[in-house]
Design an enzyme around this catalytic site. Structure first.
Site, PDB file in Angstrom:
ATOM      1  N   LYS A  82      30.364  13.804  53.981  1.00  0.00           N
ATOM      2  CA  LYS A  82      30.283  13.482  52.283  1.00  0.00           C
ATOM      3  C   LYS A  82      31.459  12.892  51.379  1.00  0.00           C
ATOM      4  CE  LYS A  82      26.100  15.885  51.745  1.00  0.00           C
ATOM      5  NZ  LYS A  82      25.186  17.267  50.965  1.00  0.00           N
TER       6      LYS A  82
ATOM      7  N   ARG B 139      35.591  33.497  48.413  1.00  0.00           N
ATOM      8  CA  ARG B 139      36.515  34.553  49.391  1.00  0.00           C
ATOM      9  C   ARG B 139      37.663  34.188  49.421  1.00  0.00           C
ATOM     10  NH1 ARG B 139      34.842  33.988  55.735  1.00  0.00           N
ATOM     11  NH2 ARG B 139      35.595  31.457  55.521  1.00  0.00           N
TER      12      ARG B 139
ATOM     13  N   TYR C 110      18.159  27.140  54.246  1.00  0.00           N
ATOM     14  CA  TYR C 110      17.006  27.253  54.916  1.00  0.00           C
ATOM     15  C   TYR C 110      17.008  27.094  56.258  1.00  0.00           C
ATOM     16  CZ  TYR C 110      16.573  22.427  55.508  1.00  0.00           C
ATOM     17  OH  TYR C 110      17.021  20.560  56.515  1.00  0.00           O
TER      18      TYR C 110
ATOM     19  N   GLY D  79      16.608  26.754  50.397  1.00  0.00           N
ATOM     20  CA  GLY D  79      16.954  25.256  50.381  1.00  0.00           C
ATOM     21  C   GLY D  79      16.693  24.232  49.842  1.00  0.00           C
TER      22      GLY D  79
HETATM   23  P1  ATR Z   1      30.765  22.804  52.330  1.00  0.00           P
HETATM   24  O1  ATR Z   1      31.051  21.686  52.407  1.00  0.00           O
HETATM   25  O2  ATR Z   1      29.535  23.768  52.947  1.00  0.00           O
HETATM   26  O3  ATR Z   1      30.753  23.781  51.302  1.00  0.00           O
HETATM   27  P2  ATR Z   1      33.352  24.135  53.322  1.00  0.00           P
HETATM   28  O4  ATR Z   1      33.583  22.694  52.097  1.00  0.00           O
HETATM   29  O5  ATR Z   1      33.892  24.137  54.542  1.00  0.00           O
HETATM   30  O6  ATR Z   1      31.702  23.722  53.826  1.00  0.00           O
HETATM   31  O7  ATR Z   1      33.077  25.635  52.638  1.00  0.00           O
HETATM   32  C1  ATR Z   1      32.524  26.798  52.680  1.00  0.00           C
HETATM   33  C2  ATR Z   1      32.477  27.581  51.848  1.00  0.00           C
HETATM   34  O8  ATR Z   1      31.494  29.170  52.066  1.00  0.00           O
HETATM   35  C3  ATR Z   1      33.286  27.742  51.325  1.00  0.00           C
HETATM   36  O9  ATR Z   1      33.627  28.498  50.466  1.00  0.00           O
HETATM   37  C4  ATR Z   1      34.075  29.176  51.945  1.00  0.00           C
HETATM   38  O10 ATR Z   1      34.798  30.204  51.219  1.00  0.00           O
HETATM   39  P3  ATR Z   1      36.479  29.993  51.491  1.00  0.00           P
HETATM   40  O11 ATR Z   1      36.714  28.674  51.507  1.00  0.00           O
HETATM   41  O12 ATR Z   1      36.885  31.264  51.373  1.00  0.00           O
HETATM   42  O13 ATR Z   1      36.520  29.641  52.842  1.00  0.00           O
HETATM   43  C5  ATR Z   1      32.486  30.083  52.258  1.00  0.00           C
HETATM   44  N1  ATR Z   1      32.215  31.127  53.483  1.00  0.00           N
HETATM   45  C6  ATR Z   1      32.514  30.106  54.942  1.00  0.00           C
HETATM   46  N2  ATR Z   1      31.960  31.899  55.751  1.00  0.00           N
HETATM   47  C7  ATR Z   1      31.793  32.963  54.232  1.00  0.00           C
HETATM   48  C8  ATR Z   1      31.537  33.792  55.039  1.00  0.00           C
HETATM   49  N3  ATR Z   1      31.602  34.884  56.138  1.00  0.00           N
HETATM   50  N4  ATR Z   1      31.624  34.914  53.990  1.00  0.00           N
HETATM   51  C9  ATR Z   1      32.501  34.412  52.876  1.00  0.00           C
HETATM   52  N5  ATR Z   1      32.579  32.922  52.553  1.00  0.00           N
HETATM   53  C10 ATR Z   1      31.853  32.286  53.024  1.00  0.00           C
END
Ligand code: ATR
Length: 268
Positions: free
Chosen positions: A66, A152, A214, A235
């Site tokens: 994307k 996070r 989902y 979702g």
């Molecule tokens: P996407 O395109 O699906 O949004 P991404 O850009 O890699 O994927 O973002 C993943 C998101 O999920 C981020 O907000 C990540 O938090 P961080 O910025 O701290 O990495 C969050 N995330 C992934 N695993 C997580 C977990 N186990 N607990 C809390 N937040 C999580």
């Protein structure tokens, strides 16, 4: 020859989009083809160029392309610009135009399918990655009382919020005071069966807790939210609604989504 559309991803074989668009096309009396297209991880731009050159009319873009799609487009809608990501491409023989229908899909699912107005509500968006960023502008356009972003990694949330001129508040998990009216999980934590460290107090009996993910079973986030009294939603509705919005972008027709969503739920 029928107008052709694709969903480009890697992996993409599991995609529900061909079935959804086939249903929309049948319902609208439009004869089109919609298929999956597996692009090599290092070959997204070449794949798009080949599809456009072959006369294909448009494509959806899914994981992990994307952001690459965003960078490839010669024209972008405001919502794609705000999202920093593109999930819908239109080919007109000259330009590659990019749009992002994810946020509109989320809003349509919350307001239209779940029957929960966003205007005047306190909304909590969990996560600050691509999925979260993609839905912020359409959520703000619904004029919530507040939109709070929590992540996070707090620095990422601050960087994302900075793009929205003070309209998005950033909080730490530990400081969240609830309940919120709507809590949206835009993290990828559910993929690992994990739940972000959300204080249970954000949920109340009137809270709608929606996971953008989902599956055949409720996600860990949905189980957690339901365990603390919230109304939960996955979702799948957002998936169908973002597809309907893409169909509208391409064909100027807004398909009815209720029967398509019901059929997907039945099949799950
Ligand atoms: P996407 O395109 O699906 O949004 P991404 O850009 O890699 O994927 O973002 C993943 C998101 O999920 C981020 O907000 C990540 O938090 P961080 O910025 O701290 O990495 C969050 N995330 C992934 N695993 C997580 C977990 N186990 N607990 C809390 N937040 C999580």
């Amino acid at each position: 020859m029928k107008d052709r559309y694709f969903v480009i991803g890697n992996p993409v074989g599991h995609s529900k989009s061909p079935g959804i668009h086939a249903a929309f096309a049948a319902q609208s009396g439009i004869d089109l083809e919609y298929a999956t297209c597996l692009a090599p991880l290092d070959g997204f731009a070449a794949t798009v160029a080949a599809l456009a050159a072959a006369g294909c009319k448009g494509a959806n873009v899914t994981v992990p392309f994307k952001i690459e799609a965003f960078n490839l487009c010669s024209r972008l809608t405001a919502r794609a610009q705000a999202a920093g990501a593109v999930n819908t491409l239109c080919f007109d023989g000259v330009d590659i135009a990019g749009d992002n229908t994810d946020g509109a899909g989320l809003v349509a699912d919350i307001v239209g399918n779940a029957g929960v107005a966003i205007v005047g509500k306190r909304v909590l968006l969990v996560g600050a990655g691509g999925a979260a960023r993609g839905v912020i502008l359409p959520l703000l356009e619904q004029r919530p009382a507040s939109l709070t972003l929590v992540n996070r990694t707090a620095a990422t949330a601050h960087a994302v919020a900075a793009q929205f001129d003070g309209a998005v508040e950033v909080a730490e998990f530990a400081d969240l005071a609830g309940p919120f009216d709507i809590v949206i999980n835009a993290t990828s934590a559910s993929l690992a069966g994990e739940v972000p460290p959300i204080p249970p107090g954000v949920f109340g009996p009137a809270t709608l807790a929606l996971d953008m993910m989902y599956g055949s079973q409720p996600t860990a986030f949905m189980r957690f939210a339901a365990g603390h009294g919230a109304q939960v939603r996955d979702g799948l509705g957002m998936l169908v609604e973002q597809a309907a919005e893409a169909f509208h972008v391409w064909r100027g027709v807004r398909p009815a989504t209720g029967s398509v969503l019901a059929a997907l739920r039945e099949a799950a």
